[in-house]
Design an enzyme around this catalytic site. Structure first.
Site, PDB file in Angstrom:
ATOM      1  N   ASP A 204       0.811  -1.212   0.000  1.00 28.13           N
ATOM      2  CA  ASP A 204       0.000   0.000   0.000  1.00 28.13           C
ATOM      3  C   ASP A 204       0.851   1.272   0.000  1.00 28.13           C
ATOM      4  O   ASP A 204       0.671   2.136   0.840  1.00 28.13           O
ATOM      5  CB  ASP A 204      -0.900  -0.059   1.255  1.00 28.13           C
ATOM      6  CG  ASP A 204      -1.865   1.109   1.342  1.00 28.13           C
ATOM      7  OD1 ASP A 204      -2.333   1.568   0.291  1.00 28.13           O
ATOM      8  OD2 ASP A 204      -2.141   1.549   2.481  1.00 28.13           O
ATOM      9  N   GLU A 448       3.097  -8.616   7.124  1.00 24.55           N
ATOM     10  CA  GLU A 448       1.821  -9.224   6.731  1.00 24.55           C
ATOM     11  C   GLU A 448       1.925 -10.164   5.536  1.00 24.55           C
ATOM     12  O   GLU A 448       1.165 -10.033   4.566  1.00 24.55           O
ATOM     13  CB  GLU A 448       0.782  -8.132   6.443  1.00 24.55           C
ATOM     14  CG  GLU A 448       0.405  -7.316   7.653  1.00 24.55           C
ATOM     15  CD  GLU A 448      -0.758  -6.358   7.384  1.00 24.55           C
ATOM     16  OE1 GLU A 448      -1.351  -6.397   6.300  1.00 24.55           O
ATOM     17  OE2 GLU A 448      -1.085  -5.571   8.300  1.00 24.55           O
ATOM     18  N   TYR A 501      -6.892  -3.218  12.351  1.00 27.03           N
ATOM     19  CA  TYR A 501      -7.681  -2.035  11.976  1.00 27.03           C
ATOM     20  C   TYR A 501      -9.144  -2.260  12.300  1.00 27.03           C
ATOM     21  O   TYR A 501     -10.006  -2.204  11.430  1.00 27.03           O
ATOM     22  CB  TYR A 501      -7.466  -1.739  10.480  1.00 27.03           C
ATOM     23  CG  TYR A 501      -6.067  -1.240  10.200  1.00 27.03           C
ATOM     24  CD1 TYR A 501      -5.758   0.110  10.321  1.00 27.03           C
ATOM     25  CD2 TYR A 501      -5.047  -2.119   9.870  1.00 27.03           C
ATOM     26  CE1 TYR A 501      -4.473   0.577  10.098  1.00 27.03           C
ATOM     27  CE2 TYR A 501      -3.755  -1.665   9.645  1.00 27.03           C
ATOM     28  CZ  TYR A 501      -3.474  -0.311   9.767  1.00 27.03           C
ATOM     29  OH  TYR A 501      -2.200   0.151   9.550  1.00 27.03           O
ATOM     30  N   GLU A 537       0.804  -1.686  14.158  1.00 25.39           N
ATOM     31  CA  GLU A 537       0.023  -0.729  13.354  1.00 25.39           C
ATOM     32  C   GLU A 537      -1.384  -0.662  13.918  1.00 25.39           C
ATOM     33  O   GLU A 537      -1.945  -1.683  14.328  1.00 25.39           O
ATOM     34  CB  GLU A 537      -0.108  -1.167  11.885  1.00 25.39           C
ATOM     35  CG  GLU A 537       1.118  -1.019  11.043  1.00 25.39           C
ATOM     36  CD  GLU A 537       0.920  -1.481   9.593  1.00 25.39           C
ATOM     37  OE1 GLU A 537      -0.230  -1.427   9.097  1.00 25.39           O
ATOM     38  OE2 GLU A 537       1.914  -1.905   8.996  1.00 25.39           O
TER      39      GLU A 537
END
Ligand code: GCB
Length: 643
Positions: A204, A448, A501, A537
């Site tokens: 990303d 990840e 998230y 994160e």
């Protein structure tokens, strides 16, 4: 005494492991024996837009001046080339681009045969081939890490000519590069133009390319200090610096190694190529906000003398050394035997116009912002950052989790032998480059990956054990997401790093799920592995200036609410086994275009131009409070007066 002997034996054992990497990659520094010429500035540039992107090789563009091969433009170095022009085909270019620069060097570099001239590229994205005066001198696979070649002998072939340096760089990502990607050809003539293809990526951030870090020429004598490795320890107030100096160019050389303190006083010395320097009344290297005098650095000055039948050689190199230890228990991260809590950020090398190009004003601004925020650490998401940045970390006491470019390993074919072999090489290069930085306290081997896939278990076992064997002095982690099936690397790591998230990618808009889901995340990972955990994160996009109350996604209020809710759970768990929290992200950054990204990722607490959003003030208050609680702040820094 027994204790001391054990310490020394340990120091010897681990240093031998770090030495498995036998060629050096010392940062180029000027000294009384070394000169340096930076080639930053304007280079000549041409993108190879031929259909197969291969015209440059077919027509040997390196053989003549680039301007003689076709149209060229000005290109600054260091910088990504993508955002420099108004041409979207260059912004989105895939394939080979060509850089060229002519250099005139001091005559004595050429006439003195006892001088080595080294061409060094700080980093180029991704694959590079380098020619000097039309002759290939080196090539390198992968971005983010330096490579170099000795070119003095070549320059001496025709001393009258200026030296023409040509560098071809290809940003194509394949299943076997790091990061991986795929090239997809679209052959349907009803939908796509002839020869149309795209680069698929699984990460990303914008795939910036070009020569991202300084290119320079530097000299050393023919007999020279090729590498230095230090491993440090202390007992009570005595510090130990176990070191090894590798010399190249001669079988024997005389060495003098001196450790100087900040005031220039010699605190220890030796005449051996390897040994232990004992430092009485040691001043340890401490993180920012953990001590009133963070980032203390000694300077290890290595002085080499050698002779052959023709001449005598003298080389001098000074390496900054911070004396500190790092250890991990089931529940704690210890720096100098004291618990360290990571309150920090994730960053990117990313900014307007220059993309991923090294930029001093940006670097210094970012350090000022991190210190303003009360951040004591960052993770080099998702690739190794410039050495210049790590040197700042050493000096300012900012702690670093050093990540390799293993991001977006999502396709099962990227777990094959060729990919693994390249990943191991990249870890070697990374450890070789960064092993002496006191600020680097942990290696991160990947972000990840699709670790639920069957080949991942062996892949990560090999990768992590390899990294630990390279450097037994630092813990190793890999970054997982909140999918528990992706835990294949977890048995081998020292610290578990989790990205999540909640209320964003999962249950979007539902802030109320955060406490329960975050709590479960921590309990599950700790329950299964009994290893300390970092929230590596968490965050939410906020378009600056967008407001709503009650909070809605993409507003500053929503970002605030996510932060606050995560912080409540961190405060419970940090008393147990959570050892850190790193916000995603320090600043907004550019990504590929897509339906979830509005001109880039907006999860920054600062905008891309480094102005604070509301979330920055929440984090600032929290980080200074944490520092007051967990650190050892002297009274006068107890709270920044601006609060
Ligand atoms: C992640 C990735 C990071 C992304 C972030 C996001 O898990 O590690 O590279 O930018 O999420 O904002 O989606």
């Amino acid at each position: 005494f027994c204790h001391l002997m054990l310490r020394l034996l340990w120091l010897f054992a681990v240093l031998d492991a770090v030495l498995l990497l036998d060629t050096g990659m010392l940062f180029p520094r000027e000294s009384s024996s070394r000169e340096l010429k930076e080639l930053s500035g304007l280079w000549v540039f041409r993108a190879d837009k031929s259909p197969n992107r291969n015209q440059g090789f077919e027509r040997a563009w390196y053989k003549s001046r680039l301007a003689e091969t076709g149209p060229v433009i000005d290109m600054p170095v260091p910088a990504s080339y993508n955002d420099i022009t108004q041409d979207s085909t260059l912004r989105d270019f895939i394939g080979w681009v060509w850089y060229e620069r002519e250099v005139v060097v001091p005559a004595r570099w050429i006439t003195d045969e006892g001088t080595r001239v080294v061409l060094r590229v700080g980093s180029a994205h991704y694959n590079s081939v380098v020619w000097v005066n039309g002759e290939k001198v080196t090539e390198h696979a992968g971005g983010h890490l330096p490579f170099e070649a000795e070119i003095g002998s070549l320059m001496r072939k025709d001393p009258t000519r200026p030296c023409r340096i040509t560098i071809a760089v290809n940003n194509t990502l394949t299943l076997e590069t790091l990061p991986p990607g795929t090239i997809q050809h679209m052959n349907d003539p009803i939908k796509y133009p002839d020869g149309y293809f795209v680069q698929n990526i699984y990460f990303d951030f914008f795939n910036y390319a070009g020569i991202h870090r300084p290119v320079l020429l530097y000299t050393t004598p023919k007999v020279y200090v090729d590498d230095i490795t230090v491993v440090t320890d202390f007992l009570d107030n005595t510090g130990f610096v176990r070191y090894q100096v590798s010399v190249k160019g001669a079988a024997t050389a005389t060495l003098k190694v001196t450790l100087m303190d900040k005031d220039g006083h010699c605190v220890a010395s030796s005449n051996e190529a390897s040994g232990v320097l004992k430092v009485v009344d040691v001043k340890l290297w401490w993180p920012y906000l953990m001590h009133e005098n963070p980032g203390y650095l000694y300077s290890m000055e290595v002085h080499l003398m050698a002779a052959d039948e023709r001449s005598t050689y003298e080389d001098v190199y000074a390496l900054p050394v911070g004396i500190r230890t790092v250890k991990v228990t089931n529940t704690q991260f210890l720096i100098n035997n004291k618990p360290f809590y990571f309150h920090g950020v994730n960053k990117h090398e990313d900014s307007d116009i220059r993309g991923k190009g090294l930029d001093w004003p940006l670097i210094v601004k970012d350090f000022n912002l991190m210190k303003w925020l009360g951040a004591n650490s960052f993770r080099t998401s998702h690739y190794p950052y410039a050495e210049e940045i790590l040197q700042m970390c050493d000096r300012h006491g900012i702690v670093v989790i050093d990540e390799c470019p293993g991001v977006g390993i999502k396709d099962i074919r990227s777990f094959g032998n060729a990919s693994l072999a390249h990943h191991l090489d990249v870890m070697d290069e990374l450890v070789r480059r960064d092993k002496n930085h006191p600020s680097v306290v942990m290696w991160s081997v990947a972000n990840e990956p699709a670790a639920e896939m069957q080949p991942a278990a062996l892949y990560f076992k090999t990768l992590i054990t390899h990294t630990k064997a390279l450097d037994p002095t630092r813990p190793v982690t890999f970054i997982t997401d909140s999918n528990y099936a992706r835990d294949k690397g977890a048995p081998y790591v020292d610290v578990i790093c989790v990205n999540s998230y909640f209320s964003w990618y999962h249950d979007p808009g539902h802030l109320e799920v955060i406490p329960i889901q975050l709590n479960a995340q921590f309990e599950n990972w700790y329950g299964k592995y009994q290893k300390p955990i970092i929230q590596s994160e968490y965050g939410a996009d906020a378009v600056p200036g967008l407001h709503s109350d009650p909070p809605m996604m993409f507003t500053e209020e929503y970002q605030n609410a996510v932060l606050r809710s995560y912080h409540d759970i961190f405060d419970q768990k940090r008393k147990q086994y959570v050892i850190g929290e790193l916000i995603w992200n320090f600043a907004d950054f550019m990504t590929a275009q897509g339906i979830t990204r509005v001109v880039g990722n907006k999860k920054g607490i600062f905008t891309r131009q480094r102005q604070p959003k509301a979330g920055a003030f929440i984090l600032k208050e929290r980080y200074w409070r944490l520092a007051n609680e967990t650190g050892r702040l002297p009274p006068w820094t107890k709270y920044p007066c601006s609060l």
